[in-house]
Design an enzyme around this catalytic site. Structure first.
Site, short mmCIF file in Angstrom:
data_model
loop_
_atom_site.label_atom_id
_atom_site.label_comp_id
_atom_site.label_asym_id
_atom_site.label_seq_id
_atom_site.Cartn_x
_atom_site.Cartn_y
_atom_site.Cartn_z
CG ASN A 84 -2.02 -0.96 1.12
OD1 ASN A 84 -2.28 -1.70 0.06
ND2 ASN A 84 -2.62 -1.43 2.29
CG HIS B 117 3.79 -1.62 -4.79
ND1 HIS B 117 2.73 -2.23 -4.90
CD2 HIS B 117 4.89 -2.54 -5.10
CE1 HIS B 117 2.94 -3.26 -5.23
NE2 HIS B 117 4.23 -3.75 -5.46
CB CYS C 226 8.40 19.00 -10.58
SG CYS C 226 8.31 19.74 -12.17
CB CYS D 119 8.78 24.63 -13.98
SG CYS D 119 8.02 22.87 -14.18
#
Ligand code: NAD
Ligand code: ZN
Length: 251
Positions: A104, A121, A129, A155
Site C-alpha cells: 500500500n 510500492h 516535478c 515551473c
C-alpha cells in the site's frame, strides 16, 4: 462462524510461539478505512482502466487522469487507520511482529504506530516535478487537489509524480531485498488483505515457505494461492485481527 474461531485459535498459537513474525499487507487492509481496493467487490478496476491511470505510460501520456484517480483513492476518502492497522501495530509492541511489508501507498500503517514498514510500492509522502525536480510533501499537494489538478509551483508542469511504483516501473531494489530477507528470516508470514496477484510482491510468501515459515492468510475473498497456506481465514481483517490480539493478551 465456528470454523473461523478454530482458525483464529490456531493463529493465536502460531503467533504465541513465534520469534519473528512478518506481516504482508495489500489494499484489503485499508478497505475498512474507506479506501477501495483494485480488485474484488467495489474494486477500482470496475471503473478505471489501470493502463490509463496507474501505469507509467499512462502517467506520461496524461498525468491529469492519474490525479483524478488519486483524488478518489486517497483524498475524498480522508482515510484514517482502522482496527486492522492498529492490531498489527499492537502485535509489534507485543514483540511478535518484527516487520510489516506493504504494497500500500497510503501510509496508514505508520499512522497507526507500526515502526518498521517496508513500502514495496513506495508511498505518497513525496511528490516530484519530473521537469524541474522540485520535491513537494504530500500534504501540500493534498490541499491543492481539492480545487484543481495540481501543477508545479516552480515551473507550471503537470508532471508531478508521487514516489510510488507505477505499473511498468521497477520496485525499489533496497526495499525489495530487505523484504526478501525478512521473508527468509521469519517463522510466521501473515498475509492480510492481498489478492496475491501483483508480482514480484506476491513472490514473498513462496520465499517464506521455502524457509519453513508457517503461512497465514486473512483475506475477504479466496485467492489462487490459498492452498499453500497453513491457516486460511476468509473475512474482514479488522474484526479478525482484533480478536487475535485480544486472545493473545488475555491468556
Ligand atoms: P487487490 O486490490 O488486488 O486485492 C485486495 C484484496 O483484499 C481482495 O482479494 C479482497 O478480497 C481483499 N479484501 C477486501 N476487503 C477486505 C477486508 N475488509 N479485509 C480483508 N481483506 C479484504 O490488492 P493488492 O493485492 O494489494 O494489489 C493491488 C495493488 O494495488 C497493490 O500493488 C497496491 O499497491 C495497490 N493499492 C493500494 C491501495 C492503498 O494504498 N490502500 C489501494 C488500492 C490499491
Ligand atoms: Zn517543476
Amino acid at each position: 462462524m465456528d470454523s473461523n474461531n478454530n482458525k483464529i485459535e490456531k493463529v493465536v498459537e502460531l503467533l504465541r510461539s513465534s520469534k519473528h513474525t512478518v506481516v504482508f499487507t495489500g489494499a484489503g487492509v485499508s478497505v475498512e478505512s474507506g479506501i477501495p481496493p483494485f480488485r474484488g467487490a467495489g474494486g477500482l478496476w470496475e471503473r478505471y482502466d489501470p493502463e490509463e491511470v496507474a501505469s507509467i505510460y499512462g502517467f506520461k501520456r496524461n498525468p491529469k487522469a492519474f490525479w483524478e484517480f488519486a483524488k478518489e483513492l486517497l483524498v475524498k476518502t480522508k482515510a484514517e487507520p482502522n482496527k486492522a492497522h492498529y492490531a498489527i501495530a499492537e502485535l509489534e509492541k507485543m514483540g511478535i511482529v518484527k516487520a510489516v511489508i506493504t504494497q500500500n501507498i497510503d501510509m496508514l500503517h505508520q499512522k497507526a504506530g507500526s515502526s518498521r514498514v517496508l513500502e514495496l510500492h513506495g508511498s505518497m509522502e513525496y511528490v516530484d516535478c519530473l521537469d524541474c525536480h522540485t520535491a513537494y510533501k504530500w500534504e501540500e499537494i493534498e490541499k491543492k487537489i481539492e480545487k484543481e489538478i495540481p501543477r508545479c509551483e516552480s515551473c507550471g508542469s503537470y508532471y508531478l509524480k508521487p514516489r510510488v511504483v507505477f505499473f511498468g516501473e521497477a520496485l525499489p531494489s533496497d526495499v525489495l531485498s530487505e523484504a526478501m530477507d525478512e521473508a527468509r528470516k521469519c517463522d510466521v508470514f501473515m498475509v492480510v488483505g492481498s489478492s496475491l496477484v501483483v508480482y514480484p510482491a506476491a513472490h514473498l510468501p513462496f520465499i517464506a515457505k521455502e524457509n519453513e515459515a508457517k503461512l497465514i492468510i486473512i483475506n475477504y475473498d479466496p485467492t489462487d494461492r490459498d492452498e499453500m497456506f497453513d491457516v486460511v481465514i476468509h473475512g474482514k481483517a479488522g474484526d479478525i485481527l482484533l480478536k487475535i490480539v485480544e486472545k493473545l493478551k488475555h491468556v
